[in-house]
Scaffold this motif. Structure first.
Motif, mmCIF file in Angstrom:
data_model
loop_
_atom_site.group_PDB
_atom_site.id
_atom_site.type_symbol
_atom_site.label_atom_id
_atom_site.label_comp_id
_atom_site.label_asym_id
_atom_site.label_seq_id
_atom_site.Cartn_x
_atom_site.Cartn_y
_atom_site.Cartn_z
ATOM 1 N N GLY A 204 0.802 -1.148 -0.036
ATOM 2 C CA GLY A 204 0.126 0.140 0.240
ATOM 3 C C GLY A 204 0.774 1.436 -0.031
ATOM 4 N N ALA A 205 0.249 2.390 0.561
ATOM 5 C CA ALA A 205 0.886 3.742 0.495
ATOM 6 C C ALA A 205 2.039 3.931 1.257
ATOM 7 N N ALA A 206 2.766 4.860 0.865
ATOM 8 C CA ALA A 206 3.740 5.347 1.676
ATOM 9 C C ALA A 206 4.679 4.110 2.482
ATOM 10 N N THR A 207 5.294 3.181 1.513
ATOM 11 C CA THR A 207 6.129 2.189 2.114
ATOM 12 C C THR A 207 7.200 2.466 2.392
ATOM 13 N N PRO A 208 7.897 2.336 3.612
ATOM 14 C CA PRO A 208 9.270 2.739 3.843
ATOM 15 C C PRO A 208 10.158 2.035 3.359
ATOM 16 N N ALA A 209 11.375 2.407 2.563
ATOM 17 C CA ALA A 209 12.283 1.482 1.866
ATOM 18 C C ALA A 209 12.465 0.142 2.696
ATOM 19 N N ARG A 210 12.955 0.434 4.111
ATOM 20 C CA ARG A 210 13.426 -0.804 4.820
ATOM 21 C C ARG A 210 12.049 -1.593 5.153
ATOM 22 N N SER A 211 11.153 -1.288 5.332
ATOM 23 C CA SER A 211 9.893 -2.326 5.166
ATOM 24 C C SER A 211 9.591 -3.017 4.030
ATOM 25 N N LEU A 212 9.908 -2.309 2.842
ATOM 26 C CA LEU A 212 9.716 -3.035 1.479
ATOM 27 C C LEU A 212 11.000 -3.987 1.246
ATOM 28 N N GLU A 213 11.943 -3.700 1.695
ATOM 29 C CA GLU A 213 13.266 -4.765 1.705
ATOM 30 C C GLU A 213 12.796 -5.727 2.490
ATOM 31 N N ARG A 214 12.418 -5.643 3.892
ATOM 32 C CA ARG A 214 12.004 -6.805 4.778
ATOM 33 C C ARG A 214 11.185 -7.727 4.252
ATOM 34 N N ALA A 215 10.016 -7.101 3.575
ATOM 35 C CA ALA A 215 8.998 -7.796 3.006
ATOM 36 C C ALA A 215 9.452 -8.810 1.815
ATOM 37 N N VAL A 216 10.335 -8.178 1.056
ATOM 38 C CA VAL A 216 10.945 -9.102 -0.024
ATOM 39 C C VAL A 216 11.920 -10.278 0.711
ATOM 40 N N MET A 217 12.397 -9.881 1.754
ATOM 41 C CA MET A 217 13.188 -10.855 2.399
ATOM 42 C C MET A 217 12.228 -11.940 2.895
ATOM 43 N N GLU A 218 11.053 -11.730 3.454
ATOM 44 C CA GLU A 218 10.313 -12.604 4.203
ATOM 45 C C GLU A 218 9.312 -13.304 3.427
ATOM 46 N N THR A 219 8.902 -12.546 2.377
ATOM 47 C CA THR A 219 7.939 -13.476 1.509
ATOM 48 C C THR A 219 8.461 -14.044 0.159
ATOM 49 N N GLY A 220 9.543 -13.502 -0.305
ATOM 50 C CA GLY A 220 10.275 -13.908 -1.508
ATOM 51 C C GLY A 220 9.401 -13.921 -2.811
ATOM 52 N N PRO A 221 9.017 -12.574 -3.347
ATOM 53 C CA PRO A 221 8.242 -12.369 -4.303
ATOM 54 C C PRO A 221 9.009 -12.430 -5.643
ATOM 55 N N ASP A 222 8.379 -13.051 -6.889
ATOM 56 C CA ASP A 222 9.021 -13.083 -7.858
ATOM 57 C C ASP A 222 9.171 -11.800 -8.626
ATOM 58 N N VAL A 223 8.214 -10.831 -8.366
ATOM 59 C CA VAL A 223 8.191 -9.393 -9.040
ATOM 60 C C VAL A 223 7.876 -8.497 -7.795
ATOM 61 N N VAL A 224 8.537 -7.234 -7.803
ATOM 62 C CA VAL A 224 8.229 -6.239 -7.005
ATOM 63 C C VAL A 224 7.706 -5.071 -7.950
ATOM 64 N N VAL A 225 6.635 -4.528 -8.040
ATOM 65 C CA VAL A 225 6.275 -3.312 -8.427
ATOM 66 C C VAL A 225 6.037 -2.214 -7.348
ATOM 67 N N LEU A 226 6.861 -1.312 -7.806
ATOM 68 C CA LEU A 226 6.912 -0.049 -6.784
ATOM 69 C C LEU A 226 6.267 1.228 -7.568
#
Length: 285
Positions: A204-226
């Motif tokens: 969602g809105a205004a995602t902090p950079a560190r939170s996005l990176e953490r989510a990538v680490m935890e969920t392992g997406p194939d694609v990130v759309v920013l």
């Protein structure tokens, strides 16, 4: 290991969950073809989560004032011709101007059913949002209309069916840049991807950079759309940081301009994003 099969419900359980009589459920089956797939005459029907979601939406649309026949078409993908968008835009703007949220709900549900997410968004929703845009006049009436329409639109997009997500399934992670508050385009993208059976997770809105990176680490997406709607919210730093992870990176939205980022795909519109993401899904299947 295959994921566990979803639980099956009986007709009685579905009717109790929806707060309707079993006879109403049978009427919906007989008149509108809302039987679960594979149902056979004389045998017990079994309902799965997608079936229950469709029937629950049918009940909600009827409660909002839609005719049962129109509600059935809406939940089954719609059979009426879409027609020119000008009437749809005018009806939606009028409902928003009256701050009639219930009317907006009915109009939007029918709109997405008849036109599909992509055409509804581009041909009707975006022009309607522009028509009620409060700026630069800061008119309180227009601000109220804009808020009413935005809220109704977000709700309608969330009500559209999404594919169930199994543990470890490939998915697309959606987020706005740290300074970006415009979530509607991402919600529309998530809904459009759902029609293509592409699983998503939304930050969602205004995602902090560190939170996005953490989510990538935890969920392992194939694609990130920013997503960045405006140039002043386009922050490429996090996309560079994500270069260290095995994930495809997409900078989406009009805010990114023409800057080229190594290894990052660039899309401006919902249509472009959907084409890129469904193409990659097909290639990986």
């Amino acid at each position: 290991m295959d994921p566990p099969s979803p639980p099956a419900w009986t007709a009685g359980q579905v009717a109790r969950n929806l707060g309707i009589a079993e006879s109403t459920l049978r009427t919906w089956h007989r008149r509108y073809g809302l039987s679960p797939p594979g149902a056979q005459p004389g045998r017990y029907r079994r309902y799965y989560p997608d079936d229950v979601t469709r029937l629950r939406r049918m009940r909600e649309l009827i409660n909002l004032g839609m005719l049962a026949s129109d509600a059935a078409r809406a939940v089954q993908g719609g059979e009426a011709p879409a027609g020119p968008p000008a009437r749809d835009i005018a009806d939606l703007v009028a409902a928003a101007a009256a701050v009639d949220s219930a009317r907006c709900d009915v109009l939007l549900d029918g709109l997405f059913a008849r036109r599909g997410v992509l055409d509804a968004w581009e041909l009707v929703c975006c022009p309607a949002l522009l028509a009620v845009d409060a700026h630069p006049h800061d008119d309180p009436v227009r601000i109220a209309a804009e808020h009413a329409l935005s809220w109704a639109l977000l709700g309608a997009l969330h009500r559209l069916p999404r594919p169930p997500m199994a543990p470890g399934q490939a998915h697309v992670l959606l987020a706005c840049t740290e300074g970006e508050q415009h979530t509607l385009p991402l919600a529309a993208l998530a809904a459009a991807l759902g029609t293509h059976r592409v699983a998503t997770r939304m930050l969602g809105a205004a995602t902090p950079a560190r939170s996005l990176e953490r989510a990538v680490m935890e969920t392992g997406p194939d694609v990130v759309v920013l997503w960045a709607q405006r140039a002043d919210t386009a922050a490429p730093g996090v996309l560079r940081t994500l270069a260290g992870y095995p994930v495809r990176r997409i900078a989406a939205g009009p805010g990114w301009g023409t800057e080229t980022l190594a290894g990052v795909s660039r899309v401006s519109t919902l249509r472009e994003a959907l084409a890129v993401l469904t193409g990659s899904a097909a290639d990986g299947s």
